[in-house]
Design a protein around this motif. Structure first.
Motif, PDB file in Angstrom:
ATOM      1  N   MET A 231      21.225  76.389  71.453  1.00 12.03           N
ATOM      2  CA  MET A 231      21.288  77.026  70.140  1.00 12.03           C
ATOM      3  C   MET A 231      21.170  78.549  70.169  1.00 12.03           C
ATOM      4  N   PRO A 232      20.288  79.152  71.003  1.00 13.59           N
ATOM      5  CA  PRO A 232      20.192  80.614  71.011  1.00 13.59           C
ATOM      6  C   PRO A 232      21.497  81.332  71.357  1.00 13.59           C
TER       7      PRO A 232
ATOM      8  N   SER B 117      18.228  87.264  64.754  1.00 17.62           N
ATOM      9  CA  SER B 117      17.280  87.433  63.653  1.00 17.62           C
ATOM     10  C   SER B 117      16.836  86.089  63.082  1.00 17.62           C
ATOM     11  N   VAL B 118      17.731  85.092  63.114  1.00 14.28           N
ATOM     12  CA  VAL B 118      17.377  83.762  62.617  1.00 14.28           C
ATOM     13  C   VAL B 118      16.329  83.126  63.531  1.00 14.28           C
TER      14      VAL B 118
ATOM     15  N   PHE C 138      13.067  84.970  63.179  1.00 18.38           N
ATOM     16  CA  PHE C 138      12.383  84.672  61.917  1.00 18.38           C
ATOM     17  C   PHE C 138      11.604  83.370  62.007  1.00 18.38           C
ATOM     18  N   TYR C 139      12.231  82.327  62.550  1.00 23.55           N
ATOM     19  CA  TYR C 139      11.550  81.038  62.643  1.00 23.55           C
ATOM     20  C   TYR C 139      10.411  81.070  63.658  1.00 23.55           C
ATOM     21  N   LEU C 140      10.576  81.834  64.725  1.00 21.60           N
ATOM     22  CA  LEU C 140       9.472  81.991  65.669  1.00 21.60           C
ATOM     23  C   LEU C 140       8.330  82.766  65.033  1.00 21.60           C
TER      24      LEU C 140
ATOM     25  N   LEU D  35      12.275  92.456  67.868  1.00 23.02           N
ATOM     26  CA  LEU D  35      11.845  93.177  66.673  1.00 23.02           C
ATOM     27  C   LEU D  35      11.104  92.266  65.706  1.00 23.02           C
ATOM     28  N   MET D  36      11.588  91.034  65.556  1.00 21.63           N
ATOM     29  CA  MET D  36      10.956  90.089  64.637  1.00 21.63           C
ATOM     30  C   MET D  36       9.563  89.686  65.114  1.00 21.63           C
ATOM     31  N   ILE D  37       9.429  89.373  66.384  1.00 19.68           N
ATOM     32  CA  ILE D  37       8.166  88.868  66.911  1.00 19.68           C
ATOM     33  C   ILE D  37       7.183  89.984  67.243  1.00 19.68           C
ATOM     34  N   GLY D  38       7.701  91.047  67.870  1.00 22.81           N
ATOM     35  CA  GLY D  38       6.804  92.079  68.387  1.00 22.81           C
ATOM     36  C   GLY D  38       6.638  93.292  67.513  1.00 22.81           C
TER      37      GLY D  38
END
Length: 223
Positions: A48-49, A55-56, A59-61, A163-166
């Motif tokens: 899937m990745p 960004s999707v 976001f879920y992570l 960017l989303m996680i960190g």
């Protein structure tokens, strides 16, 4: 120019590649054996990745690791671990995001090996473990090397998931791709160019290394 984001990116890429070599090769071997519906479902999730926007996935992570949700709260309460906005969170996100780059080439290589190789090894009294490490793996070494390099290069250039996680914490989660984004936001194109050139040079060198290795390697006729 602050080189810390470069070193942080290299550290993240090396750690991710090392861990994925340890867990990815056995998973790829398992997936290359007889196909079943559960295996197809697992492989679909692993792949899937490759098709999901970063960004999707990020976001879920972020939701999963957040202390407001069950997993993040459990990790924080039992292990005092907070994965959001931490280097450890970047590593886990990178493992998930780069997993197909390790799995796919190695699985394909295992799948192309004739069954007679393993059968001949068993006939000679070798165990499954010995056959795996001393017969099968040496026959796909170029594919393993290619997968490791692709994983490293892919992790090195991560942006959306990182960017989303960190976020953007200097010395902790501010990797080179984030530093480039920051420099462009501040209209400091000279700094952005410096970071971009370094990443370009590193990526070019490792891709060239793959070509040289594959050209010079003594390949098995079964690869």
């Amino acid at each position: 120019m602050d080189l810390e984001p470069i070193w942080l990116s290299i550290k993240l890429a090396l750690l991710t590649t090392f861990i994925l070599l340890l867990i990815g090769i056995p998973i790829a071997y398992w997936l290359s054996r007889k196909q079943t519906l559960p295996k197809l479902v697992i492989e679909a999730f692993i792949t899937m990745p490759l098709v999901l926007p970063p960004s999707v996935l990020g976001f879920y992570l972020l939701l999963a690791f957040s202390a407001n949700n069950a997993l993040g709260r459990w990790l924080h309460e039992h292990f005092n671990v907070q994965l959001v906005f931490s280097f450890e969170g970047l590593v886990i996100a990178s493992l998930i995001y780069s997993l197909p780059f390790m799995i796919s080439p190695v699985k394909a290589a295992f799948g192309h090996l004739p069954k007679s190789i393993a059968e001949a090894s068993y006939t000679m009294g070798k165990s499954r473990m010995q056959t795996f490490f001393y017969v099968l793996l040496p026959n796909i070494r170029s594919s393993v090397f290619t997968a490791a390099v692709l994983t490293f290069a892919h992790t090195l250039g991560e942006f959306g998931v990182v960017l989303m996680i960190g976020g953007n914490i200097p010395g902790v989660t501010k990797v080179a791709s984030i530093a480039i984004y920051d420099a462009v936001e501040e209209m400091d194109y000279a700094a952005a160019n410096d970071y971009a050139l370094i990443l370009f040079a590193i990526t070019f060198i490792i891709v060239l290394a793959v070509f040289i290795f594959n050209r010079n390697a003594v390949k098995s006729p079964f690869e």
